[in-house]
Design an enzyme around this catalytic site. Structure first.
Site, PDB file in Angstrom:
ATOM      1  N   ARG A 115       0.765  -1.282  -0.158  1.00  0.00           N
ATOM      2  CA  ARG A 115       0.194  -0.020   0.115  1.00  0.00           C
ATOM      3  C   ARG A 115       0.804   1.217   0.000  1.00  0.00           C
ATOM      4  NH1 ARG A 115      -4.611   2.333   2.609  1.00  0.00           N
ATOM      5  NH2 ARG A 115      -4.260   4.673   1.855  1.00  0.00           N
ATOM      6  N   ARG A 124      -5.360   2.330  -4.261  1.00  0.00           N
ATOM      7  CA  ARG A 124      -4.194   1.442  -3.397  1.00  0.00           C
ATOM      8  C   ARG A 124      -4.799  -0.128  -3.571  1.00  0.00           C
ATOM      9  NH1 ARG A 124      -7.705   3.925   0.333  1.00  0.00           N
ATOM     10  NH2 ARG A 124      -6.877   5.928  -0.347  1.00  0.00           N
ATOM     11  N   ASP A 127      -6.840  -1.570   1.389  1.00  0.00           N
ATOM     12  CA  ASP A 127      -7.031  -0.346   2.530  1.00  0.00           C
ATOM     13  C   ASP A 127      -7.991  -1.469   3.646  1.00  0.00           C
ATOM     14  OD1 ASP A 127      -7.337   2.183   3.596  1.00  0.00           O
ATOM     15  OD2 ASP A 127      -9.200   2.369   2.586  1.00  0.00           O
ATOM     16  N   ASP A 129      -9.759  -0.387   7.097  1.00  0.00           N
ATOM     17  CA  ASP A 129     -10.001   0.648   8.047  1.00  0.00           C
ATOM     18  C   ASP A 129     -10.751  -0.140   9.360  1.00  0.00           C
ATOM     19  OD1 ASP A 129      -9.101   2.730   6.658  1.00  0.00           O
ATOM     20  OD2 ASP A 129     -11.030   2.935   5.474  1.00  0.00           O
TER      21      ASP A 129
END
Length: 199
Positions: A115, A124, A127, A129
Site C-alpha cells: 500500500r 491502493r 485499504d 479501516d
C-alpha cells in the site's frame, strides 16, 4: 485378557477441555468485537482482499469471525473514471488487541501488500479501516472511533449489513437504516466472487 489399567490414550476427554478446543474464542481473554472494512482497486483485487483477511487471521489475539459478500464500487472522493473500481468487503473480528495495536496490525497488513500513501483518496492495493471497536467512541486524530465517514459510505454499510443485519454504528444508529437512507446505487454485489473465512 482385560488389562488391569486402562489405556490413558482412550480416556474420555473432560468436557471443559472439549469446550476449550471447540471454542477458539476461549483462547482470547475478554475479547472485543471490531468491524474492519477492506477495499482494493489495484492488482488482483480479490486475491489481495483474501490475503489481507488471512493475514489478519494470523494475528495473535485476533479471530476473524465473519466475512461479508464482495461488492464493486466506484472510487470515493475522486473524479469518475480516474481510477479503477474497488472491490469492498467487511470482516467482523474478535480481538484482545487494544485499538492502537489493531490499527498497527491493519497498517502492517497494508504495507505487506505494498500500500502506498502518496495522496488522499489515491488508488491502493489494499485499504484496511477500523470502522468500530466495541462501543468505543474516541476523537483521537490517530484513530477516530467509530470511523468518521462510515455512515456516509454504502460500500461499508452494504457488506456490513449483509454480515450483521442487526449492526449498530455508535452515534448514528442502525446500519440497515443508514443504508436505506443512502441507497445502493453506488455499490454492485459481485455474487460471482467470494471470500473465504479463514479456518
Amino acid at each position: 485378557m482385560k488389562p488391569t489399567q486402562s489405556d490413558p490414550t482412550v480416556q474420555p476427554v473432560p468436557a471443559a477441555v472439549v469446550e476449550t478446543v471447540d471454542a477458539a474464542d476461549t483462547t482470547l481473554s475478554n475479547p472485543r468485537w471490531a468491524v474492519l472494512a477492506l477495499g482494493a482497486n489495484l492488482g488482483n483485487r480479490l486475491e489481495t482482499l483474501q490475503g489481507a483477511i488471512d493475514a489478519l487471521a494470523d494475528t495473535p489475539g485476533l479471530r476473524v469471525k465473519a466475512v461479508s459478500p464482495v461488492y464493486e464500487t466506484e472510487p470515493w472522493g475522486v473524479e469518475p473514471g480516474s481510477q479503477p473500481s474497488y472491490l469492498n468487503a467487511v470482516a467482523l473480528v474478535k480481538t484482545t488487541l487494544p485499538p492502537s495495536s489493531l490499527l498497527e496490525r491493519a497498517h502492517a497488513v497494508e504495507e505487506a501488500f505494498h500500500r502506498v500513501r502518496e495522496e488522499r483518496w489515491g488508488a491502493r492495493t489494499i485499504d484496511v479501516d477500523i470502522i468500530t471497536y466495541a462501543d468505543v467512541v474516541s476523537d483521537d486524530p490517530v484513530l477516530t472511533l467509530p470511523h468518521p465517514r462510515a455512515h456516509q459510505r454504502a460500500f461499508v454499510l452494504a457488506p456490513w449489513n449483509d454480515v450483521d443485519p442487526a449492526a449498530l454504528l455508535p452515534g448514528h444508529g442502525a446500519v440497515a437504516d443508514l443504508l436505506t437512507s443512502l441507497g445502493h446505487t453506488d455499490v454492485t454485489p459481485r455474487d460471482d466472487l467470494e471470500l473465504r473465512l479463514p479456518e
